[in-house]
Design an enzyme around this catalytic site. Structure first.
Site, PDB file in Angstrom:
ATOM      1  N   ASP A  93       3.964  -2.991  10.908  1.00  0.00           N
ATOM      2  CA  ASP A  93       3.250  -3.711   9.305  1.00  0.00           C
ATOM      3  C   ASP A  93       2.010  -3.462  10.716  1.00  0.00           C
ATOM      4  OD1 ASP A  93       2.127  -3.726   7.303  1.00  0.00           O
ATOM      5  OD2 ASP A  93       2.985  -5.470   6.576  1.00  0.00           O
ATOM      6  N   LYS A 118       2.793   6.202   7.217  1.00  0.00           N
ATOM      7  CA  LYS A 118       1.429   5.346   6.595  1.00  0.00           C
ATOM      8  C   LYS A 118       0.721   6.950   7.054  1.00  0.00           C
ATOM      9  CE  LYS A 118       2.945   0.763   7.423  1.00  0.00           C
ATOM     10  NZ  LYS A 118       2.109  -0.455   7.317  1.00  0.00           N
ATOM     11  N   GLN A 161       0.859  -1.101   0.093  1.00  0.00           N
ATOM     12  CA  GLN A 161       0.225   0.440  -0.206  1.00  0.00           C
ATOM     13  C   GLN A 161       0.924   0.752  -0.420  1.00  0.00           C
ATOM     14  OE1 GLN A 161      -3.597  -0.022   2.240  1.00  0.00           O
ATOM     15  NE2 GLN A 161      -3.767  -2.105   3.019  1.00  0.00           N
ATOM     16  N   GLU A 197      -5.230   0.256   4.931  1.00  0.00           N
ATOM     17  CA  GLU A 197      -4.202   0.037   6.677  1.00  0.00           C
ATOM     18  C   GLU A 197      -4.773   1.035   7.197  1.00  0.00           C
ATOM     19  OE1 GLU A 197      -0.586  -1.681   6.346  1.00  0.00           O
ATOM     20  OE2 GLU A 197       0.301  -0.419   5.230  1.00  0.00           O
ATOM     21  N   ASP A 245      -3.414  -9.802   9.387  1.00  0.00           N
ATOM     22  CA  ASP A 245      -2.315  -9.715   8.173  1.00  0.00           C
ATOM     23  C   ASP A 245      -0.738  -9.993   8.587  1.00  0.00           C
ATOM     24  OD1 ASP A 245      -1.553  -8.867   5.642  1.00  0.00           O
ATOM     25  OD2 ASP A 245      -1.339  -6.825   6.233  1.00  0.00           O
ATOM     26  N   GLU A 253      10.094 -11.325  10.686  1.00  0.00           N
ATOM     27  CA  GLU A 253      11.195 -10.832  11.185  1.00  0.00           C
ATOM     28  C   GLU A 253      12.094 -10.487  12.208  1.00  0.00           C
ATOM     29  OE1 GLU A 253      12.679  -7.582   8.209  1.00  0.00           O
ATOM     30  OE2 GLU A 253      11.220  -7.567   7.586  1.00  0.00           O
ATOM     31  N   LEU A 297      14.723   0.990  10.307  1.00  0.00           N
ATOM     32  CA  LEU A 297      14.575   0.049  11.354  1.00  0.00           C
ATOM     33  C   LEU A 297      15.945  -0.157  10.361  1.00  0.00           C
ATOM     34  CD1 LEU A 297      13.055  -2.650  12.256  1.00  0.00           C
ATOM     35  CD2 LEU A 297      13.028  -1.201  14.385  1.00  0.00           C
ATOM     36  N   ALA A 348       9.956   4.526  13.322  1.00  0.00           N
ATOM     37  CA  ALA A 348      11.362   4.454  13.330  1.00  0.00           C
ATOM     38  C   ALA A 348      11.688   3.494  12.355  1.00  0.00           C
ATOM     39  CB  ALA A 348      12.226   4.135  15.195  1.00  0.00           C
TER      40      ALA A 348
HETATM   41  N1  LIG Z   1      10.460   0.728  10.185  1.00  0.00           N
HETATM   42  C1  LIG Z   1      11.048   0.329   9.249  1.00  0.00           C
HETATM   43  N2  LIG Z   1      12.437  -0.019   9.158  1.00  0.00           N
HETATM   44  C2  LIG Z   1      12.825  -0.053   8.141  1.00  0.00           C
HETATM   45  N3  LIG Z   1      12.297  -1.065   7.568  1.00  0.00           N
HETATM   46  C3  LIG Z   1      10.364  -1.190   7.039  1.00  0.00           C
HETATM   47  C4  LIG Z   1      10.218  -0.521   8.250  1.00  0.00           C
HETATM   48  N4  LIG Z   1       8.260  -1.252   8.685  1.00  0.00           N
HETATM   49  C5  LIG Z   1       8.302  -1.471   7.192  1.00  0.00           C
HETATM   50  N5  LIG Z   1      10.295  -2.021   6.694  1.00  0.00           N
HETATM   51  C6  LIG Z   1      10.069  -2.555   5.170  1.00  0.00           C
HETATM   52  O1  LIG Z   1       9.219  -2.388   4.391  1.00  0.00           O
HETATM   53  C7  LIG Z   1       8.549  -2.936   4.540  1.00  0.00           C
HETATM   54  C8  LIG Z   1       7.630  -2.984   4.380  1.00  0.00           C
HETATM   55  O2  LIG Z   1       6.522  -2.723   5.476  1.00  0.00           O
HETATM   56  P1  LIG Z   1       5.380  -2.698   5.481  1.00  0.00           P
HETATM   57  O3  LIG Z   1       4.924  -1.775   6.631  1.00  0.00           O
HETATM   58  O4  LIG Z   1       4.618  -1.118   4.433  1.00  0.00           O
HETATM   59  O5  LIG Z   1       3.993  -3.480   4.728  1.00  0.00           O
HETATM   60  P2  LIG Z   1       3.370  -4.099   3.809  1.00  0.00           P
HETATM   61  O6  LIG Z   1       2.410  -3.010   3.117  1.00  0.00           O
HETATM   62  O7  LIG Z   1       1.743  -4.432   4.439  1.00  0.00           O
HETATM   63  O8  LIG Z   1       3.518  -4.881   2.729  1.00  0.00           O
HETATM   64  P3  LIG Z   1       3.047  -7.056   3.160  1.00  0.00           P
HETATM   65  O9  LIG Z   1       2.264  -6.532   1.715  1.00  0.00           O
HETATM   66  O10 LIG Z   1       4.520  -6.903   2.393  1.00  0.00           O
HETATM   67  O11 LIG Z   1       2.828  -6.940   4.037  1.00  0.00           O
HETATM   68  C9  LIG Z   1       9.149  -4.328   5.241  1.00  0.00           C
HETATM   69  O12 LIG Z   1       8.679  -5.459   4.543  1.00  0.00           O
HETATM   70  C10 LIG Z   1       9.970  -4.104   5.805  1.00  0.00           C
HETATM   71  O13 LIG Z   1      10.834  -4.772   5.062  1.00  0.00           O
HETATM   72 MN   LIG Z   2       1.209  -5.796   5.866  1.00  0.00          MN
END
Ligand SMILES: Nc1ncnc2c1ncn2[C@@H]1O[C@H](COP(=O)(O)OP(=O)(O)OP(=O)(O)O)[C@@H](O)[C@H]1O
Ligand SMILES: [Mn+2]
Length: 448
Positions: A348, A155, A139, A176, A328, A333, A261, A259
């Site tokens: 997430d 987000k 998203q 989300e 979801d 990790e 990571l 934050a």
């Molecule tokens: N705080 C963070 N710091 C560093 N990388 C992050 C962080 N949060 C998310 N990510 C990276 O961004 C990717 C997507 O995270 P996000 O939370 O946007 O999930 P998503 O859009 O729901 O993706 P998915 O469809 O895989 O569930 C993660 O797989 C991770 O590698």
């Molecule tokens: Mn997700």
């Protein structure tokens, strides 16, 4: 001082004293006061009478406040290696101090209030110098670079707080929620896990913080709506088109920022585990855990990947996802720098707090099928259940610190209290109905 003055003075003192002992006494009688579960009350009696609980740090005193037991546990937490050993970036910026301070056993140190507060303040207020689309998100998620070189995962608000997810919507079609990201960080913290990236609400100016500093793929999608508000829709798999644009008022939007990571490892694949209870992301397909109650015994327990603390961490994550209603969780990790004896990250959480009247019992399948929970987690849940502080109360107190508060509507807070009893009921059933042994179900692995 005349008599009247003395009385007033006395009165104020008493009032303060009362506040110190029991902050916010009103509506403050434990999650069971509105959502009591009969079998659970019997189970808790057994808990409190057990010889291995009496005089241990897990003994629960009815009058003791939740934060007292939480601090008691925090003090005895194991210290592990620090990320500083594996990061060689120079500097004293707050985001770097946070990254270096990541511990083998927790993401941040909750007693270092200053560092955590400064990190959150920076995420909330430092100028944005670069805005990019997170290509790994399905998203619309932005990676913002701030003026000190730190980054945050942003987000934007997609749904107003009072909008509930329709009962007929599948989890994989849900948009989300920025408020869910914020509330999940606070919930992870009040439950004493410290495994979720620090997250705070933030207001952005689309023109200044996105259009003027964004990468081309992002700025190309910025436009003015018919009434003159500034909007953008970005580029991603789901909901990135003008029909789902994010629009400012006239250019201000709110969102959550977490934050950033550090890298999970030197070889990224080794830091990702497939969630054994992940869903199919298909309306017609069921995963084997959905049809086989023996799934944990036959396919998970005993596998080398789930040795040590790991399976118990999955139980914590299951409790956490049940509380927020998150269906979801697919990959999980961890920081592989620390080896296998480390915590699983909680991140997430955009798809939580969508349905306040629906309890996702399948989110508890790991706990129900394995009949397993960490003693420290159970102790905290029982404490919240019996009070004096309910989960809704401690979470709401914590959420008040967020600049975008109130974050959660009443009915979501109420749902949390209802769910506390339901989790304890699943554990109680393992022992009373499934006839499992107490010490096999409730495990003290030293993680608190
Ligand atoms: N705080 C963070 N710091 C560093 N990388 C992050 C962080 N949060 C998310 N990510 C990276 O961004 C990717 C997507 O995270 P996000 O939370 O946007 O999930 P998503 O859009 O729901 O993706 P998915 O469809 O895989 O569930 C993660 O797989 C991770 O590698
Ligand atoms: Mn997700």
């Amino acid at each position: 001082m005349d008599e009247r003055e003395m009385f007033t003075h006395r009165h104020i003192l008493d009032h303060n004293q009362m506040n110190l002992e029991s902050p916010n006494v009103k509506n403050n009688r434990g999650s069971r006061s509105k959502h009591s579960v009969l079998e659970v009350d019997r189970f808790i009696k057994e808990y409190t009478e057990r010889a291995d609980i009496i005089n241990s740090i897990y003994q629960l005193n009815e009058r003791e406040h939740y934060h007292v037991i939480l601090s008691r546990l925090k003090e005895r937490r194991k210290e592990g290696k620090r990320m500083a050993e594996y990061l060689n970036i120079e500097g004293n910026e707050t985001w770097l101090l946070f990254q270096r301070d990541i511990n083998q056993f927790y993401l941040y140190n909750p007693t270092d209030h200053q560092l955590l507060n400064e990190l959150l303040k920076d995420l909330n207020s430092r100028p944005v110098v670069k805005a990019e689309i997170n290509r790994r998100s399905s998203q619309l998620v932005l990676i913002l670079t701030l003026d000190d070189g730190g980054k945050g995962v942003f987000k934007p608000m997609r749904l107003a707080r009072e909008v509930e997810t329709s009962d007929d919507l599948y989890y994989f079609s849900e948009m989300e929620r920025h408020t869910s990201e914020i509330a999940a960080f606070h919930l992870d913290k009040v439950l004493g896990f410290y495994r979720a990236p620090p997250t705070i609400g933030r207001i952005l100016n689309i023109t200044r913080d996105i259009e003027q500093v964004g990468e081309d793929t992002l700025t190309k999608t910025v436009y003015r709506s018919p009434v003159g508000n500034v909007c953008f829709y970005g580029n991603c798999k789901n909901f990135c088109d003008p029909a789902f644009a994010v629009c400012g008022q006239p250019d201000m939007i709110q969102g959550s920022i977490s934050a950033f990571l550090p890298s999970r490892s030197f070889h990224s694949a080794s830091a990702i585990l497939h969630h054994p209870w992940s869903r199919s992301y298909n309306m017609k397909l069921k995963q084997s855990w959905e049809t086989n109650e023996e799934y944990c015994e036959t396919s998970v327990k005993g596998q080398s990947e789930f040795k040590g603390r790991r399976l118990l961490d999955f139980m914590d994550t299951s409790v956490f996802d049940f509380l927020i209603g998150n269906m979801d969780r697919h990959n999980v990790e961890f920081f592989s720098q620390f080896g296998a004896d480390t915590f699983l990250l909680h991140y997430d959480h955009g798809r939580g707090f969508g349905k306040s009247q629906y309890d996702c019992m399948s989110c508890l399948a790991p706990v129900r099928q394995c009949c397993l929970i960490r003693l420290s987690t159970l102790a905290k849940l029982i404490k919240l259940y019996i009070g004096p502080d309910s989960l809704r109360h401690v979470l709401q107190e914590s959420l008040k610190a967020d600049p975008l508060a109130p974050i959660l509507r009443e009915r979501h807070l109420d749902a949390l209290d209802r769910r506390v009893g339901l989790i304890i009921k699943v554990i109680s059933d393992c022992i009373t109905r499934k006839r499992k042994l107490w010490q096999e179900v409730i495990v003290n692995d030293g993680v608190i």
